[in-house]
Design a protein around this motif. Structure first.
Motif, PDB file in Angstrom:
ATOM      1  N   VAL A  10       0.840  -1.206   0.000  1.00 19.00           N
ATOM      2  CA  VAL A  10       0.000   0.000   0.000  1.00 19.00           C
ATOM      3  C   VAL A  10       0.875   1.256   0.000  1.00 19.00           C
ATOM      4  O   VAL A  10       0.699   2.153  -0.828  1.00 19.00           O
ATOM      5  N   PHE A  11       1.819   1.309   0.922  1.00 16.68           N
ATOM      6  CA  PHE A  11       2.670   2.498   0.995  1.00 16.68           C
ATOM      7  C   PHE A  11       3.662   2.562  -0.164  1.00 16.68           C
ATOM      8  O   PHE A  11       3.907   3.633  -0.721  1.00 16.68           O
ATOM      9  N   GLY A  12       4.223   1.424  -0.533  1.00 14.47           N
ATOM     10  CA  GLY A  12       5.176   1.394  -1.646  1.00 14.47           C
ATOM     11  C   GLY A  12       4.541   1.793  -2.958  1.00 14.47           C
ATOM     12  O   GLY A  12       5.123   2.550  -3.741  1.00 14.47           O
ATOM     13  N   PHE A  13       3.327   1.302  -3.225  1.00 15.17           N
ATOM     14  CA  PHE A  13       2.630   1.642  -4.469  1.00 15.17           C
ATOM     15  C   PHE A  13       2.369   3.142  -4.539  1.00 15.17           C
ATOM     16  O   PHE A  13       2.588   3.771  -5.571  1.00 15.17           O
ATOM     17  N   ARG A  14       1.909   3.716  -3.439  1.00 13.52           N
ATOM     18  CA  ARG A  14       1.645   5.166  -3.423  1.00 13.52           C
ATOM     19  C   ARG A  14       2.922   5.968  -3.633  1.00 13.52           C
ATOM     20  O   ARG A  14       2.925   6.975  -4.338  1.00 13.52           O
ATOM     21  N   LEU A  15       3.986   5.524  -3.007  1.00 15.36           N
ATOM     22  CA  LEU A  15       5.266   6.232  -3.125  1.00 15.36           C
ATOM     23  C   LEU A  15       5.817   6.132  -4.546  1.00 15.36           C
ATOM     24  O   LEU A  15       6.226   7.137  -5.138  1.00 15.36           O
ATOM     25  N   VAL A  16       5.796   4.953  -5.101  1.00 15.37           N
ATOM     26  CA  VAL A  16       6.382   4.729  -6.426  1.00 15.37           C
ATOM     27  C   VAL A  16       5.564   5.411  -7.514  1.00 15.37           C
ATOM     28  O   VAL A  16       6.127   6.004  -8.441  1.00 15.37           O
ATOM     29  N   THR A  17       4.248   5.338  -7.439  1.00 14.54           N
ATOM     30  CA  THR A  17       3.429   5.926  -8.514  1.00 14.54           C
ATOM     31  C   THR A  17       3.389   7.448  -8.479  1.00 14.54           C
ATOM     32  O   THR A  17       2.837   8.064  -9.382  1.00 14.54           O
ATOM     33  N   LYS A  18       3.972   8.073  -7.492  1.00 18.65           N
ATOM     34  CA  LYS A  18       4.102   9.539  -7.491  1.00 18.65           C
ATOM     35  C   LYS A  18       5.202   9.981  -8.453  1.00 18.65           C
ATOM     36  O   LYS A  18       5.246  11.139  -8.840  1.00 18.65           O
ATOM     37  N   ARG A  19       6.063   9.037  -8.818  1.00 19.99           N
ATOM     38  CA  ARG A  19       7.148   9.340  -9.755  1.00 19.99           C
ATOM     39  C   ARG A  19       6.590   9.429 -11.175  1.00 19.99           C
ATOM     40  O   ARG A  19       5.590   8.814 -11.496  1.00 19.99           O
ATOM     41  N   ALA A  20       7.245  10.159 -12.041  1.00 20.52           N
ATOM     42  CA  ALA A  20       6.832  10.244 -13.442  1.00 20.52           C
ATOM     43  C   ALA A  20       7.087   8.935 -14.169  1.00 20.52           C
ATOM     44  O   ALA A  20       6.288   8.507 -14.997  1.00 20.52           O
ATOM     45  N   ASN A  21       8.214   8.300 -13.871  1.00 20.97           N
ATOM     46  CA  ASN A  21       8.595   7.023 -14.496  1.00 20.97           C
ATOM     47  C   ASN A  21       9.246   6.139 -13.447  1.00 20.97           C
ATOM     48  O   ASN A  21       9.843   6.629 -12.489  1.00 20.97           O
ATOM     49  N   PRO A  22       9.180   4.824 -13.656  1.00 20.12           N
ATOM     50  CA  PRO A  22       9.939   3.934 -12.775  1.00 20.12           C
ATOM     51  C   PRO A  22      11.439   4.160 -12.983  1.00 20.12           C
ATOM     52  O   PRO A  22      11.862   4.739 -13.984  1.00 20.12           O
ATOM     53  N   LEU A  23      12.241   3.684 -12.053  1.00 23.57           N
ATOM     54  CA  LEU A  23      13.686   3.887 -12.157  1.00 23.57           C
ATOM     55  C   LEU A  23      14.303   3.159 -13.345  1.00 23.57           C
ATOM     56  O   LEU A  23      15.221   3.662 -13.974  1.00 23.57           O
ATOM     57  N   PHE A  24      13.814   1.960 -13.649  1.00 23.68           N
ATOM     58  CA  PHE A  24      14.467   1.132 -14.662  1.00 23.68           C
ATOM     59  C   PHE A  24      13.527   0.744 -15.808  1.00 23.68           C
ATOM     60  O   PHE A  24      13.685  -0.320 -16.394  1.00 23.68           O
ATOM     61  N   ALA A  25      12.553   1.568 -16.117  1.00 20.34           N
ATOM     62  CA  ALA A  25      11.650   1.302 -17.239  1.00 20.34           C
ATOM     63  C   ALA A  25      11.156   2.628 -17.789  1.00 20.34           C
ATOM     64  O   ALA A  25      11.264   3.671 -17.137  1.00 20.34           O
ATOM     65  N   GLU A  26      10.613   2.576 -18.998  1.00 15.48           N
ATOM     66  CA  GLU A  26      10.126   3.805 -19.627  1.00 15.48           C
ATOM     67  C   GLU A  26       8.796   4.265 -19.050  1.00 15.48           C
ATOM     68  O   GLU A  26       8.465   5.436 -19.100  1.00 15.48           O
ATOM     69  N   GLY A  27       8.016   3.329 -18.537  1.00 16.12           N
ATOM     70  CA  GLY A  27       6.718   3.684 -17.985  1.00 16.12           C
ATOM     71  C   GLY A  27       6.210   2.587 -17.071  1.00 16.12           C
ATOM     72  O   GLY A  27       6.769   1.494 -17.005  1.00 16.12           O
ATOM     73  N   PHE A  28       5.142   2.885 -16.353  1.00 19.37           N
ATOM     74  CA  PHE A  28       4.526   1.913 -15.456  1.00 19.37           C
ATOM     75  C   PHE A  28       3.636   0.969 -16.251  1.00 19.37           C
ATOM     76  O   PHE A  28       3.020   1.354 -17.238  1.00 19.37           O
ATOM     77  N   SER A  29       3.570  -0.272 -15.806  1.00 18.81           N
ATOM     78  CA  SER A  29       2.680  -1.278 -16.409  1.00 18.81           C
ATOM     79  C   SER A  29       1.598  -1.618 -15.399  1.00 18.81           C
ATOM     80  O   SER A  29       1.655  -2.628 -14.712  1.00 18.81           O
ATOM     81  N   ILE A  30       0.627  -0.742 -15.291  1.00 22.08           N
ATOM     82  CA  ILE A  30      -0.457  -0.916 -14.319  1.00 22.08           C
ATOM     83  C   ILE A  30      -1.662  -1.489 -15.057  1.00 22.08           C
ATOM     84  O   ILE A  30      -2.103  -0.931 -16.061  1.00 22.08           O
ATOM     85  N   PRO A  31      -2.204  -2.607 -14.575  1.00 22.02           N
ATOM     86  CA  PRO A  31      -3.361  -3.211 -15.250  1.00 22.02           C
ATOM     87  C   PRO A  31      -4.533  -2.235 -15.297  1.00 22.02           C
ATOM     88  O   PRO A  31      -4.766  -1.471 -14.358  1.00 22.02           O
ATOM     89  N   THR A  32      -5.252  -2.270 -16.409  1.00 21.27           N
ATOM     90  CA  THR A  32      -6.398  -1.378 -16.573  1.00 21.27           C
ATOM     91  C   THR A  32      -7.722  -2.119 -16.544  1.00 21.27           C
ATOM     92  O   THR A  32      -8.772  -1.498 -16.412  1.00 21.27           O
ATOM     93  N   ARG A  33      -7.688  -3.435 -16.673  1.00 20.41           N
ATOM     94  CA  ARG A  33      -8.931  -4.211 -16.673  1.00 20.41           C
ATOM     95  C   ARG A  33      -9.462  -4.356 -15.259  1.00 20.41           C
ATOM     96  O   ARG A  33      -8.713  -4.568 -14.319  1.00 20.41           O
ATOM     97  N   SER A  34     -10.783  -4.278 -15.127  1.00 19.19           N
ATOM     98  CA  SER A  34     -11.407  -4.469 -13.824  1.00 19.19           C
ATOM     99  C   SER A  34     -12.577  -5.439 -13.897  1.00 19.19           C
ATOM    100  O   SER A  34     -13.235  -5.673 -12.892  1.00 19.19           O
TER     101      SER A  34
END
Length: 147
Positions: A54-78
């Motif tokens: 919970v805390f890690g996800f909130r902290l990491v997604t505040k960044r514009a990009n991940p440290l070692f990738a071009e973008g986040f791969s967050i699932p969009t299907r619900s």
């Protein structure tokens, strides 16, 4: 550098699985046996993982990009579809019967290679069959959506 970070993260994850007892099928089955000889210790492992996530996800997604990738791969299907229900059911049945799931099974290769090896081979075979059953369409890889 990226491969080194991935390797260290994998080692840390494996170490956590070993220390928590998640690679011990008897401990996992005892945790799942809530009406029998229940071992609640893995509930603390799960609670710790949820809190860190919970805390890690909130902290990491505040960044514009991940440290070692071009973008986040967050699932969009619900949505909940047949594949999700069947897959989750098979996962749960297998976990309850055997006491291993994919991550701990791979980590268990170092501690109990015989039993874990059989599980990992069966898991890989199941992944191949699932891919073949996806009607000629390749199954989505981690981070991809299947829409």
């Amino acid at each position: 550098m990226n491969h080194l970070v991935l390797f260290i993260a994998g080692l840390l994850f494996s170490f956590g699985l070993i220390v928590s007892g998640m690679i011990n099928p008897a401990k996992v089955i005892a945790f799942l046996d809530v009406f029998g000889n229940w071992d609640p210790s893995l509930a603390f492992v799960m609670a710790g993982a949820v809190i860190v996530n919970v805390f890690g996800f909130r902290l990491v997604t505040k960044r514009a990009n991940p440290l070692f990738a071009e973008g986040f791969s967050i699932p969009t299907r619900s949505d909940i579809d047949r594949n999700l229900v069947v897959g989750a059911s098979l996962f749960g049945i297998g976990w309850g019967l055997i006491g291993l799931c994919p991550g701990p099974a791979i980590a268990a290769l170092s501690a109990a290679p015989g039993d874990a090896f059989i599980f990992v081979v069966a898991m890989l075979a199941g992944m191949i069959v699932a891919r073949m059953m996806s009607q000629g369409r390749p199954a989505p890889l981690a981070g991809e959506t299947s829409r």
